[in-house]
Each structure stands twice: as C-alpha cells, then as structure tokens.
Motif scaffolding. Structure first.
Motif, PDB file in Angstrom:
ATOM      1  N   GLN A  75       1.394   6.705  -6.787  1.00  0.00           N
ATOM      2  CA  GLN A  75       0.295   7.640  -7.066  1.00  0.00           C
ATOM      3  C   GLN A  75       0.738   9.092  -6.843  1.00  0.00           C
ATOM      4  O   GLN A  75       0.395   9.985  -7.625  1.00  0.00           O
ATOM      5  CB  GLN A  75      -0.918   7.318  -6.198  1.00  0.00           C
ATOM      6  N   LEU A  76       1.515   9.341  -5.784  1.00  0.00           N
ATOM      7  CA  LEU A  76       1.998  10.689  -5.514  1.00  0.00           C
ATOM      8  C   LEU A  76       2.964  11.152  -6.601  1.00  0.00           C
ATOM      9  O   LEU A  76       2.922  12.314  -7.036  1.00  0.00           O
ATOM     10  CB  LEU A  76       2.667  10.760  -4.142  1.00  0.00           C
ATOM     11  N   ALA A  82       0.844  -1.208   0.000  1.00  0.00           N
ATOM     12  CA  ALA A  82       0.000   0.000   0.000  1.00  0.00           C
ATOM     13  C   ALA A  82       0.875   1.251   0.000  1.00  0.00           C
ATOM     14  O   ALA A  82       0.573   2.240  -0.691  1.00  0.00           O
ATOM     15  CB  ALA A  82      -0.919  -0.006   1.209  1.00  0.00           C
ATOM     16  N   ARG A  83       1.973   1.218   0.784  1.00  0.00           N
ATOM     17  CA  ARG A  83       2.883   2.355   0.827  1.00  0.00           C
ATOM     18  C   ARG A  83       3.541   2.585  -0.542  1.00  0.00           C
ATOM     19  O   ARG A  83       3.659   3.709  -1.009  1.00  0.00           O
ATOM     20  CB  ARG A  83       3.939   2.126   1.911  1.00  0.00           C
ATOM     21  N   GLU A 121       2.356   1.640  -3.459  1.00  0.00           N
ATOM     22  CA  GLU A 121       1.323   2.116  -4.391  1.00  0.00           C
ATOM     23  C   GLU A 121       1.021   3.590  -4.157  1.00  0.00           C
ATOM     24  O   GLU A 121       0.837   4.358  -5.112  1.00  0.00           O
ATOM     25  CB  GLU A 121       0.058   1.275  -4.218  1.00  0.00           C
ATOM     26  N   GLN A 122       0.986   4.009  -2.900  1.00  0.00           N
ATOM     27  CA  GLN A 122       0.738   5.419  -2.584  1.00  0.00           C
ATOM     28  C   GLN A 122       1.870   6.299  -3.103  1.00  0.00           C
ATOM     29  O   GLN A 122       1.633   7.387  -3.629  1.00  0.00           O
ATOM     30  CB  GLN A 122       0.563   5.591  -1.081  1.00  0.00           C
ATOM     31  N   LYS A 123       3.115   5.838  -2.983  1.00  0.00           N
ATOM     32  CA  LYS A 123       4.251   6.600  -3.512  1.00  0.00           C
ATOM     33  C   LYS A 123       4.148   6.747  -5.025  1.00  0.00           C
ATOM     34  O   LYS A 123       4.412   7.806  -5.576  1.00  0.00           O
ATOM     35  CB  LYS A 123       5.577   5.921  -3.146  1.00  0.00           C
TER      36      LYS A 123
END
Length: 132
Positions: free
Chosen positions: A13-14, A6-7, A9-11
């Motif tokens: 996306q950012l 999740a981390r 994937e969030q990176k």
C-alpha cells in the motif's frame, strides 16, 4: 504469520501510494508546462525603438474617480533603450529624461493619424451648471 501478511500488505500500500504521488507530481509538472506554453504564446511582444512616440500609463489615476478620464499620459519620445525593458523618455515641454519600465508604455500610432486628413478632438470637461 498474520503479522507478516499485514506487514507485506502495508508495504504494498505504501509503494502504491508513493507511485500515485509520483504520478500526480509528473502530471502537475506537465500541466504547468502546457499552461506556461499557452500563456507565453499569447503574450504580445512590444518592441520600442529610440524616436518612437509613446503614451505613458499613469498609475495614480486609479485612485481618482472618473470613468472617462484617460489613464495614459503622452506624448513622450523614447530617447534611449536599456536592457531588461528600461526606457528613457523625454517630454516635448521639458528637457528632463524620465526612466520608465516598458510595461507602462503604449505605442502611439502616428502613421494612422497621418493618413486621416480630418481629426476631431473631444475635450472632456466637467459640465457647466445653471449657476455659471
């Protein structure tokens, strides 16, 4: 293990969001440059020389009603030209010099007037009433 994915994937996306923002910034800058180029191309350069006869825009006429009243006063003669569009004008009936911005000036085309032998002048006056 789920947190790590999740981390990551969030990176991603950012980073993608940052790339979209930078691309939008670049597109906005390109658009502004194109609009500025088109605007600057359509600007008519008005250059006045000392001795030219010109009309002066009267900004106070906006407050007075009347469609047919002219907003241009004239004829003035340009006596002196300063940098950044500052002009010193003289009126034939007075000896004072008026300091004016060049945006408020319009050239009087006297060459065209000299070629026309016949000139008809219309004076705009208030209509007379039956009581007069």
């Amino acid at each position: 293990m789920d947190y790590e994915r999740a981390r990551a994937e969030q990176k991603l996306q950012l980073q993608e969001l940052e790339n979209i923002r930078l691309e939008a910034y670049k597109n906005s800058r390109l658009y502004k440059e194109k609009v500025t180029a088109v605007h600057d191309k359509n600007i008519k350069r008005r250059e006045f020389q000392p001795g030219d006869l010109i009309f002066l825009y009267n900004s106070r006429m906006r407050l007075m009603p009347g469609k047919l009243r002219s907003r241009w006063d004239g004829l003035y003669r340009i006596e002196r030209v300063e940098p950044y569009g500052v002009f010193h004008l003289s009126h034939p009936s007075s000896s004072e010099l008026i300091k004016v911005n060049g945006i408020r000036l319009k050239l009087f085309h006297s060459e065209k007037m000299a070629r026309n032998q016949e000139l008809e002048i219309f004076l705009l006056e208030d209509p007379t009433t039956a009581d007069d």
